[in-house]
Design an enzyme around this catalytic site. Structure first.
Site, PDB file in Angstrom:
ATOM      1  N   ASN A   1      40.174  41.822  27.625  1.00 20.05           N
ATOM      2  CA  ASN A   1      39.085  40.988  27.100  1.00 20.05           C
ATOM      3  C   ASN A   1      37.935  41.761  26.455  1.00 20.05           C
ATOM      4  O   ASN A   1      37.329  41.246  25.518  1.00 20.05           O
ATOM      5  CB  ASN A   1      38.581  40.010  28.156  1.00 20.05           C
ATOM      6  CG  ASN A   1      38.080  40.687  29.388  1.00 20.05           C
ATOM      7  OD1 ASN A   1      38.702  41.610  29.886  1.00 20.05           O
ATOM      8  ND2 ASN A   1      36.949  40.248  29.883  1.00 20.05           N
TER       9      ASN A   1
ATOM     10  N   GLU B   1      38.358  45.946  39.630  1.00 20.34           N
ATOM     11  CA  GLU B   1      37.454  44.940  39.054  1.00 20.34           C
ATOM     12  C   GLU B   1      38.334  43.762  38.674  1.00 20.34           C
ATOM     13  O   GLU B   1      39.086  43.840  37.705  1.00 20.34           O
ATOM     14  CB  GLU B   1      36.743  45.501  37.813  1.00 20.34           C
ATOM     15  CG  GLU B   1      35.773  46.621  38.106  1.00 20.34           C
ATOM     16  CD  GLU B   1      34.518  46.150  38.810  1.00 20.34           C
ATOM     17  OE1 GLU B   1      34.291  44.936  38.917  1.00 20.34           O
ATOM     18  OE2 GLU B   1      33.764  47.014  39.286  1.00 20.34           O
TER      19      GLU B   1
ATOM     20  N   CYS C   1      35.295  38.006  32.931  1.00 17.45           N
ATOM     21  CA  CYS C   1      35.445  37.906  34.378  1.00 17.45           C
ATOM     22  C   CYS C   1      34.230  37.216  34.991  1.00 17.45           C
ATOM     23  O   CYS C   1      34.334  36.565  36.016  1.00 17.45           O
ATOM     24  CB  CYS C   1      35.618  39.300  34.962  1.00 17.45           C
ATOM     25  SG  CYS C   1      34.353  40.443  34.399  1.00 17.45           S
TER      26      CYS C   1
ATOM     27  N   GLU D   1      40.937  30.843  38.396  1.00 16.31           N
ATOM     28  CA  GLU D   1      40.318  31.402  37.194  1.00 16.31           C
ATOM     29  C   GLU D   1      41.093  30.958  35.953  1.00 16.31           C
ATOM     30  O   GLU D   1      42.277  31.240  35.813  1.00 16.31           O
ATOM     31  CB  GLU D   1      40.331  32.936  37.287  1.00 16.31           C
ATOM     32  CG  GLU D   1      39.560  33.578  36.166  1.00 16.31           C
ATOM     33  CD  GLU D   1      39.673  35.102  36.176  1.00 16.31           C
ATOM     34  OE1 GLU D   1      40.782  35.619  36.349  1.00 16.31           O
ATOM     35  OE2 GLU D   1      38.632  35.756  35.988  1.00 16.31           O
TER      36      GLU D   1
HETATM   37  P1  NAD Z   1      46.413  41.960  34.146  1.00 10.53           P
HETATM   38  O1  NAD Z   1      46.272  42.170  35.605  1.00 10.53           O
HETATM   39  O2  NAD Z   1      47.561  41.171  33.647  1.00 10.53           O
HETATM   40  O3  NAD Z   1      46.509  43.372  33.378  1.00 10.53           O
HETATM   41  C1  NAD Z   1      45.515  44.363  33.521  1.00 10.53           C
HETATM   42  C2  NAD Z   1      46.112  45.706  33.206  1.00 10.53           C
HETATM   43  O4  NAD Z   1      47.060  46.051  34.221  1.00 10.53           O
HETATM   44  C3  NAD Z   1      46.873  45.761  31.879  1.00 10.53           C
HETATM   45  O5  NAD Z   1      46.608  46.988  31.236  1.00 10.53           O
HETATM   46  C4  NAD Z   1      48.317  45.698  32.319  1.00 10.53           C
HETATM   47  O6  NAD Z   1      49.229  46.277  31.420  1.00 10.53           O
HETATM   48  C5  NAD Z   1      48.261  46.483  33.609  1.00 10.53           C
HETATM   49  N1  NAD Z   1      49.386  46.244  34.529  1.00 10.53           N
HETATM   50  C6  NAD Z   1      50.124  45.126  34.657  1.00 10.53           C
HETATM   51  N2  NAD Z   1      51.097  45.315  35.581  1.00 10.53           N
HETATM   52  C7  NAD Z   1      50.934  46.564  36.056  1.00 10.53           C
HETATM   53  C8  NAD Z   1      51.630  47.337  37.031  1.00 10.53           C
HETATM   54  N3  NAD Z   1      52.683  46.868  37.699  1.00 10.53           N
HETATM   55  N4  NAD Z   1      51.179  48.586  37.291  1.00 10.53           N
HETATM   56  C9  NAD Z   1      50.107  49.078  36.621  1.00 10.53           C
HETATM   57  N5  NAD Z   1      49.441  48.400  35.682  1.00 10.53           N
HETATM   58  C10 NAD Z   1      49.838  47.154  35.395  1.00 10.53           C
HETATM   59  O7  NAD Z   1      45.027  41.340  33.647  1.00 10.53           O
HETATM   60  P2  NAD Z   1      44.665  40.805  32.176  1.00 10.53           P
HETATM   61  O8  NAD Z   1      45.311  39.487  31.958  1.00 10.53           O
HETATM   62  O9  NAD Z   1      44.872  41.886  31.184  1.00 10.53           O
HETATM   63  O10 NAD Z   1      43.090  40.602  32.294  1.00 10.53           O
HETATM   64  C11 NAD Z   1      42.459  39.424  32.666  1.00 10.53           C
HETATM   65  C12 NAD Z   1      41.903  39.566  34.065  1.00 10.53           C
HETATM   66  O11 NAD Z   1      41.009  40.673  34.119  1.00 10.53           O
HETATM   67  C13 NAD Z   1      41.094  38.363  34.511  1.00 10.53           C
HETATM   68  O12 NAD Z   1      41.459  38.021  35.829  1.00 10.53           O
HETATM   69  C14 NAD Z   1      39.657  38.874  34.486  1.00 10.53           C
HETATM   70  O13 NAD Z   1      38.786  38.215  35.360  1.00 10.53           O
HETATM   71  C15 NAD Z   1      39.836  40.298  34.845  1.00 10.53           C
HETATM   72  N6  NAD Z   1      38.684  41.079  34.430  1.00 10.53           N
HETATM   73  C16 NAD Z   1      37.838  41.553  35.397  1.00 10.53           C
HETATM   74  C17 NAD Z   1      36.711  42.261  35.029  1.00 10.53           C
HETATM   75  C18 NAD Z   1      35.768  42.798  36.064  1.00 10.53           C
HETATM   76  O14 NAD Z   1      35.004  43.701  35.732  1.00 10.53           O
HETATM   77  N7  NAD Z   1      35.777  42.301  37.289  1.00 10.53           N
HETATM   78  C19 NAD Z   1      36.434  42.499  33.671  1.00 10.53           C
HETATM   79  C20 NAD Z   1      37.316  41.996  32.724  1.00 10.53           C
HETATM   80  C21 NAD Z   1      38.451  41.281  33.108  1.00 10.53           C
END
Ligand code: NAD
Length: 492
Positions: free
Chosen positions: A152, A250, A284, A385
């Site tokens: 995002n 996060e 988020c 969410e």
């Molecule tokens: P996601 O968990 O699908 O992916 C996040 C990252 O993890 C990606 O780079 C993905 O390729 C990687 N990943 C996926 N499977 C993995 C594995 N088995 N091993 C290692 N890495 C792996 O999340 P998303 O859809 O990309 O992002 C949206 C989410 O992120 C929402 O829930 C949002 O709230 C959260 N978010 C949190 C914050 C915060 O600071 N708290 C900030 C931005 C987004």
């Protein structure tokens, strides 16, 4: 189509697999570039380069103030290239140009701030309770840090990790989201230009299970700094646990934005709209639950709908656009599905409620800004969410009720409170279970202030001085000052 390469050991390189995948422009819903499909072999190369840079390369010999100097130079280069990098994010991610320019022009501050902190990490001399002993502490880096980020706000999320990690003396392998990898690859050569030795910063790209997981489980990686979904974070935490690695997470949120009847209504309405519709709700910290004191409810909803209705949608590169597309096709479908779930659960849709069919939205993945009333906090739309422009409005009676509803969620990332009473503001700030509480504002954010989640929104903190602690370990050094080693059978 532009064809990217990964960035390992200071140079661009093809993936070992010889495969690439397409990345889409959410505004046109068409692919615009090819991203390398990395795997375990690429992780091996990147971690080897980062380990070498950490333990034997030029980086390992730099003084903290020299690291800080390089970081400040990097900040200057990012400032110089802000427009170019912002344009890549807009194309790859569908983020608004105005928002991305704001982020890119702010990112250098992280490198200045943490670059400035690099030489201010001091150990201490402990006034130890033993005779003839001098005891002091020193803070040391951990080693190779794996930074894994969501789609995002790609460069923002990466920066929160890279800057403190480098300031502490670690090296970094970044794995950006497969949906938004281009900006990390555009950023990478600036490290070499700033003078960072090869291997200090590396980027591997590809899918989570193929390249993210080998990175998390690689024995050469000391720490994982992850931003993503709750499920993703939980999985990464489990894999990291096998290697007893340090982890910061996060994760997601379902943040309450709470409006009391003594609030300045105009401000509160603006805060509610920016809380959920800024960044198309794909943050988020989105204020996705709007808690409204009951006697204000109808008037507030009317004003809210009135303002949200004016949102201009369309080309994210156009500075006049206020709500852009959803970044990915699966996310677009997920948001639409949640809208249907909310309708089935009995929520009353008072604005939007489906894909945006406006001509200026073309074939992009646009969802109309959507508001549901008649929502109870138990409904899925109030608990899960959505990560899109969908707001659930929930009435409450009094402070205690507001805090109870606000805290009835597994998440605890952020919360907003709108009131003119300072006493109420302070009481609420204490009651709310969230890592960030905003009073009469929403989405305020700085490199100086710690950010992170309570409950299932995460572990550890990013930003502020607190973040440095996540990238260091402390060593206690004992020096015997007596001229002879004491009797080993006498406990001292
Ligand atoms: P996601 O968990 O699908 O992916 C996040 C990252 O993890 C990606 O780079 C993905 O390729 C990687 N990943 C996926 N499977 C993995 C594995 N088995 N091993 C290692 N890495 C792996 O999340 P998303 O859809 O990309 O992002 C949206 C989410 O992120 C929402 O829930 C949002 O709230 C959260 N978010 C949190 C914050 C915060 O600071 N708290 C900030 C931005 C987004």
């Amino acid at each position: 189509m532009q064809k990217y390469q990964m960035y390992i050991n200071g140079a661009f390189t093809d993936p070992v697999s010889g495969q690439w995948f397409e990345t889409d422009n959410p505004y046109t819903a068409k692919p615009w570039a090819l991203i390398p499909r990395g795997g375990a072999e690429d992780v091996e190369r990147a971690v080897t380069a980062a380990s070498r840079a950490f333990s034997e390369g030029e980086w390992s010999k730099l003084k903290p103030s020299q690291r800080g100097h390089l970081m400040r130079r990097l900040g200057d280069l990012i400032a110089r290239d802000a427009v170019r990098l912002a344009a890549v994010e807009v194309r790859d991610n569908g983020k608004l140009m105005v928002e991305m320019l704001g982020q890119l022009r702010y990112i250098p501050q992280w490198y200045y701030y943490y670059g400035g902190l690099a030489d201010k990490i001091e150990g201490s001399v402990i006034p130890i309770d033993k005779p003839d002993v001098f005891n002091y502490t020193r803070y040391e880096p951990l080693g190779v840090v794996a930074a894994i980020t969501a789609w995002n706000s790609p460069l923002f999320l990466a920066t929160f990790k890279i800057a403190p990690a480098l300031a502490a003396g670690n090296t970094v392998v970044l794995k950006p989201s497969e949906y938004a990898s281009a900006s990390a690859l555009e950023l990478a050569p600036l490290f070499a230009e700033a003078g960072f030795p090869p291997g200090v910063f590396n980027v591997v790209t590809g899918f989570g299970p193929e390249v993210g997981e080998p990175l998390v489980s690689h024995p050469g990686v000391a720490k994982i700094a992850f931003t993503g979904s709750e499920a993703g974070g939980q999985h990464v935490y489990e894999v990291a646990a096998r290697g007893l690695k340090r982890v910061t997470l996060e994760l997601g949120g379902k943040s309450p934005n709470i409006i009391f009847d003594d609030a300045k209504l105009d401000d509160a309405v603006k805060g509610a709209v920016s809380g959920i519709f800024a960044a198309t709700g794909q943050t988020c910290i989105a204020g996705s639950r709007l808690l409204v004191q009951r006697k204000l409810h109808d008037e507030l909803v009317e004003r809210l709908v009135g303002l949200a209705r004016t949102a201009r949608m369309g080309d994210p590169a156009d500075p006049a656009t206020q709500v852009g597309p959803v970044t990915t096709r699966p996310q677009f479908e997920k948001v639409l599905n949640y809208i249907e779930v909310a309708k089935r659960e009995g929520g009353k849709c008072v604005l939007g409620g489906g894909p945006a069919k406006r001509p200026e939205c073309g074939s992009g993945w646009f969802v109309e800004p959507t508001i549901f009333t008649a929502v109870s906090n138990e409904m899925r739309i109030a608990q899960e969410e959505v990560f899109g422009p969908v707001l659930a409005v929930i009435p409450f009676e009094d402070e205690e009720g507001a805090a109870r509803i606000a805290n009835q969620t597994k998440y605890g990332l952020a919360a907003g409170v709108w009131t003119q009473s300072i006493r109420r503001a302070i009481r609420m700030a204490e009651l709310l279970q969230a890592g960030t509480v905003w009073i009469n504002t929403y989405r305020a954010f700085s490199y100086m202030s710690p950010f992170g989640g309570y409950k299932r929104s995460g572990l550890g903190r990013e930003n502020g001085i607190e973040a440095m602690g996540e990238y260091m370990q402390v060593k206690s050094v004992w020096i015997n000052l007596s001229t002879e080693v004491p009797n080993p059978f006498v406990m001292r």
